[in-house]
Design a protein around this motif. Sequence first.
Motif, PDB file in Angstrom:
ATOM      1  N   GLU A   1      -2.522   0.432  -4.355  1.00  0.00           N
ATOM      2  CA  GLU A   1      -2.002  -0.856  -3.909  1.00  0.00           C
ATOM      3  C   GLU A   1      -1.560  -1.686  -5.104  1.00  0.00           C
ATOM      4  N   ARG A   2      -0.689  -2.647  -4.826  1.00  0.00           N
ATOM      5  CA  ARG A   2      -0.336  -3.652  -5.815  1.00  0.00           C
ATOM      6  C   ARG A   2      -0.095  -4.965  -5.090  1.00  0.00           C
ATOM      7  N   GLN A   3      -0.414  -6.062  -5.774  1.00  0.00           N
ATOM      8  CA  GLN A   3      -0.155  -7.375  -5.214  1.00  0.00           C
ATOM      9  C   GLN A   3       1.226  -7.823  -5.624  1.00  0.00           C
ATOM     10  N   LEU A   4       1.997  -8.310  -4.655  1.00  0.00           N
ATOM     11  CA  LEU A   4       3.354  -8.769  -4.914  1.00  0.00           C
ATOM     12  C   LEU A   4       3.438 -10.283  -5.040  1.00  0.00           C
ATOM     13  N   ALA A   5       2.663 -10.993  -4.229  1.00  0.00           N
ATOM     14  CA  ALA A   5       2.782 -12.448  -4.181  1.00  0.00           C
ATOM     15  C   ALA A   5       1.477 -13.036  -3.677  1.00  0.00           C
ATOM     16  N   GLY A   6       1.380 -14.360  -3.766  1.00  0.00           N
ATOM     17  CA  GLY A   6       0.194 -15.047  -3.265  1.00  0.00           C
ATOM     18  C   GLY A   6       0.333 -16.551  -3.428  1.00  0.00           C
ATOM     19  N   ASP A   7      -0.035 -17.282  -2.379  1.00  0.00           N
ATOM     20  CA  ASP A   7       0.046 -18.740  -2.398  1.00  0.00           C
ATOM     21  C   ASP A   7      -1.307 -19.339  -2.045  1.00  0.00           C
TER      22      ASP A   7
ATOM     23  N   PHE B   1       0.859  -1.193   0.000  1.00  0.00           N
ATOM     24  CA  PHE B   1       0.000   0.000   0.000  1.00  0.00           C
ATOM     25  C   PHE B   1       0.894   1.242   0.000  1.00  0.00           C
ATOM     26  N   VAL B   2       0.685   2.087  -0.976  1.00  0.00           N
ATOM     27  CA  VAL B   2       1.459   3.323  -1.116  1.00  0.00           C
ATOM     28  C   VAL B   2       0.535   4.503  -0.820  1.00  0.00           C
ATOM     29  N   PHE B   3       0.852   5.259   0.228  1.00  0.00           N
ATOM     30  CA  PHE B   3       0.069   6.440   0.596  1.00  0.00           C
ATOM     31  C   PHE B   3       0.787   7.690   0.101  1.00  0.00           C
ATOM     32  N   SER B   4       0.023   8.578  -0.513  1.00  0.00           N
ATOM     33  CA  SER B   4       0.563   9.839  -1.027  1.00  0.00           C
ATOM     34  C   SER B   4      -0.169  11.001  -0.366  1.00  0.00           C
ATOM     35  N   GLY B   5       0.619  11.935   0.183  1.00  0.00           N
ATOM     36  CA  GLY B   5       0.025  13.092   0.849  1.00  0.00           C
ATOM     37  C   GLY B   5       0.599  14.387   0.324  1.00  0.00           C
TER      38      GLY B   5
ATOM     39  N   VAL C   1       5.093   3.812   2.547  1.00  0.00           N
ATOM     40  CA  VAL C   1       4.735   2.518   1.949  1.00  0.00           C
ATOM     41  C   VAL C   1       4.767   1.440   3.023  1.00  0.00           C
ATOM     42  N   VAL C   2       3.748   0.594   3.027  1.00  0.00           N
ATOM     43  CA  VAL C   2       3.675  -0.520   3.953  1.00  0.00           C
ATOM     44  C   VAL C   2       3.238  -1.764   3.189  1.00  0.00           C
TER      45      VAL C   2
END
Length: 473
Positions: free
Chosen positions: A290-296, A190-194, A253-254
């Motif tokens: 947001e973007r997805q990086l991985a998933g199982d 999650f990328v926050f922009s202020g 970013v978190v």
Amino acid sequence: MKNTDAIWDIIDGRTSTFTALSDEVWDAPELSFQEKRAAQAHRRVLETEGFRVEAGVADIPTALCGQAGEGSPVIAILGEFDALPGLSQKAGTAVQVPLEPNGSGHGCGHNMLGSASLLAATAVKEWLSENNVKGTVRYYACPAEEGGSAKGFMVRNGVFDDVDIAICWHPAPFTGVNKPFSLACVELEFVFSGRASHAAAAPHLGRSALDAVELMNVGVNYLREHMPPTARMHYALIDGGGVAPNVVQARAVVRHLIRAATLSEMWSLVDRVRKVAHGAAMMTETQVTERQLAGDANLVGNETLESAMDAAMRRLGPVRFDEEDKAFAARIQETLSREDIVASYRRFGLKPKTDESLSEDIYPLGAGSQDFVGSTDVGTVSWVVPTVQCRVACYAVGTPGHSWQLVAQGKSPAAHKGMIHAAKIMAATAVDLLADEALIHSAKAEHGAYRSENDFANPIGPDVVLDLNIALH
């Protein structure tokens, strides 16, 4: 049935190459998708052993496939070789001694994992040739199990579409075929922009992205009371907005890792986490992307294969360690708490012992606890191919996964004995299947019956972009 246990003699004659490979990978720990030296080492051995090698599998530079034999059935043996950050450690010592400050280390034993799997595949290759048996063995060198979900990308690419059976293993404190249970997971960034401003002179003009991240993390933590008991959620701050406290942070970013017992439970939790993120953005008047990086996916078991692997394991017997192995393991245990040791037994559904440094037993088929599990991209493979895996004792009872203590044991004689034992179990399982195709048909029928009643969508969907630098951000 042909004498399938002759496969063990083949392995005994080739151990030095593969223990050396394991140690070579240990010596050069590399993070997810950065395993260039490990991949090259595996490729060198594949080519030396006469496999037909394909590099860059599924457009992943460090993914390899080595193939031998001809025709069906196709047996895949899966290997891994990625390391973990922050676990640099000197081998063979029971004192924490990093080799490199903040360096990487093999804290999950993947140096052993890939080497034993390649040894098993090599032995099966020789057995096919010596016995003039029709069939194909493939060794898949799979990178980035630690947070990269490479096997999910490989599944998406169709790499396993013509595979009949997949076999794998993992280093462990105990030996056996455990309950096939893992958590489905997804990793989101999650990328926050202020809006930046002077934190003292004009704080009212700023909109803090770091505040948004903190509020999101608090909100997610409040979800913990209201989610299934087997679910897990973790987070890491990737970018806190810089080092200047007198500037209102304009970007932060978190990453959040969300796990649950099933894919449907996982996606339900993901929806709730997303709402928390958007709520945090609203509260701080920031924007979030947001973007997805991985998933199982979660593991799908196969009783036919598990029984076959358990039978092969019991014909072979447990790993045997000598007194020096046990003495070093006991010194490792002195660095652990009693709670660490008891938890190790509980994870495998076993009764704790008070005087065991290395396990020389085979635990009951299907043992294990659903309360002490993680995630693996083998789970995604298990939805598209009947899959089986075992655990084999390679290190001291109680050793936490992802710890310096595990790294310290990664080149030990006990580790070598365990990985060779694992190779024998996997190879014997493979040739039992090749010698009795009824077992393969039964395993595939069981898998098909499960799939007919359970929908599956690869958590690495078509819109997920492969990030080869995921471990470096």
